[in-house]
Design a protein around this motif. Structure first.
Motif, PDB file in Angstrom:
ATOM      1  N   THR A   4       0.868  -1.171   0.000  1.00 26.90           N
ATOM      2  CA  THR A   4       0.000   0.000   0.000  1.00 26.90           C
ATOM      3  C   THR A   4       0.904   1.219   0.000  1.00 26.90           C
ATOM      4  OG1 THR A   4      -1.824  -1.118   1.095  1.00 26.90           O
ATOM      5  CG2 THR A   4      -1.718   1.266   1.350  1.00 26.90           C
ATOM      6  N   GLU A   5       0.559   2.194  -0.820  1.00 23.83           N
ATOM      7  CA  GLU A   5       1.312   3.448  -0.839  1.00 23.83           C
ATOM      8  C   GLU A   5       0.369   4.569  -0.432  1.00 23.83           C
ATOM      9  OE1 GLU A   5       4.364   4.201  -3.902  1.00 23.83           O
ATOM     10  OE2 GLU A   5       3.300   6.089  -4.280  1.00 23.83           O
ATOM     11  N   PHE A   7       0.165   8.675  -0.047  1.00 30.50           N
ATOM     12  CA  PHE A   7       0.908   9.813  -0.571  1.00 30.50           C
ATOM     13  C   PHE A   7       0.069  11.081  -0.573  1.00 30.50           C
ATOM     14  CE2 PHE A   7      -1.019   7.497  -4.037  1.00 30.50           C
ATOM     15  CZ  PHE A   7      -1.543   8.462  -4.875  1.00 30.50           C
ATOM     16  N   LEU A  21       0.999   3.145 -10.801  1.00 33.68           N
ATOM     17  CA  LEU A  21       1.033   2.003  -9.891  1.00 33.68           C
ATOM     18  C   LEU A  21       0.179   0.845 -10.405  1.00 33.68           C
ATOM     19  CD1 LEU A  21       0.906   3.952  -6.517  1.00 33.68           C
ATOM     20  CD2 LEU A  21       2.843   2.630  -7.397  1.00 33.68           C
ATOM     21  N   PRO A  28       8.534   4.496  -4.911  1.00 39.25           N
ATOM     22  CA  PRO A  28       7.549   5.339  -4.222  1.00 39.25           C
ATOM     23  C   PRO A  28       7.637   6.798  -4.667  1.00 39.25           C
ATOM     24  CG  PRO A  28       8.738   3.963  -2.649  1.00 39.25           C
ATOM     25  CD  PRO A  28       9.415   3.797  -3.984  1.00 39.25           C
ATOM     26  N   ALA A  32       5.627  10.126  -0.067  1.00 41.92           N
ATOM     27  CA  ALA A  32       4.871   8.883   0.052  1.00 41.92           C
ATOM     28  C   ALA A  32       5.490   7.948   1.079  1.00 41.92           C
ATOM     29  CB  ALA A  32       4.804   8.179  -1.296  1.00 41.92           C
ATOM     30  N   ARG A  34       5.455   3.779   1.549  1.00 44.54           N
ATOM     31  CA  ARG A  34       5.062   2.499   0.971  1.00 44.54           C
ATOM     32  C   ARG A  34       5.200   1.439   2.061  1.00 44.54           C
ATOM     33  NH1 ARG A  34       7.149   0.527  -4.849  1.00 44.54           N
ATOM     34  NH2 ARG A  34       5.803   2.267  -5.431  1.00 44.54           N
ATOM     35  N   TYR A 122       6.397   3.855  10.572  1.00 42.34           N
ATOM     36  CA  TYR A 122       5.321   4.118   9.613  1.00 42.34           C
ATOM     37  C   TYR A 122       4.356   5.182  10.124  1.00 42.34           C
ATOM     38  CZ  TYR A 122       6.621  -0.079   6.909  1.00 42.34           C
ATOM     39  OH  TYR A 122       7.272  -1.010   6.145  1.00 42.34           O
ATOM     40  N   SER A 145      -3.706   0.823  -3.052  1.00 41.14           N
ATOM     41  CA  SER A 145      -3.457  -0.513  -2.507  1.00 41.14           C
ATOM     42  C   SER A 145      -3.539  -1.546  -3.611  1.00 41.14           C
ATOM     43  CB  SER A 145      -4.498  -0.812  -1.421  1.00 41.14           C
ATOM     44  OG  SER A 145      -4.129  -1.961  -0.727  1.00 41.14           O
TER      45      SER A 145
END
Length: 146
Positions: A4-5, A7, A21, A28, A32, A34, A122, A145
């Protein structure tokens, strides 16, 4: 393994990024984070935990579809953006770090692919991203995602 990114982008830039993507592409984005092994569901869980931690529970933390052209791109609602950004500055009574507490709770969720230390990294990065969202520049926080 999917990823999942999350951003920061304008609406148009988010759609372009999702297109890249969706086609399997690239490193990334600049602004962002990731995260391998999670989906949009875990991002929503984090939003709920952050909202509760900053006493903004009960708001709508459900990610929303951005455009019919991409079912993998979702927008983070303003309430979640605020809750995440507030993790950086929220004052608590007593001891403890609210960001650490949220990260530990998030890492403890079922099937999380990382522990509390990685979760803290994260959550810190996501809180900083959320804090960089600027209404005057028409940016938002987006989740793609796989």
């Amino acid at each position: 393994m999917g990823f999942t990114e999350i951003f920061v982008a304008t609406h148009d830039a988010a759609l372009k990024r999702a297109g890249v993507l969706d086609e399997g592409g690239s490193a990334p984005a600049v602004q962002a984070v990731r995260i391998p092994g999670i989906s949009d569901f875990e991002v929503e869980q984090l939003g709920d935990l952050a909202g509760t931690a900053v006493h903004a529970g009960g708001a709508d933390y459900e990610l929303t579809m951005v455009d019919v052209s991409s079912d993998s791109l979702l927008a983070v609602p303003p309430a979640m953006v605020r809750a995440l950004a507030d993790l950086l500055s929220y004052e608590t009574e007593g001891e403890g770090n609210i960001l650490d507490d949220v990260a530990a709770q998030w890492a403890a969720q079922d099937d999380m692919p990382f522990g509390a230390d990685q979760a803290r990294t994260y959550v810190q990065q996501l809180a900083e991203l959320a804090g960089s969202v600027d209404d005057s520049e028409r940016t938002g926080l987006y989740v793609w995602s796989a």
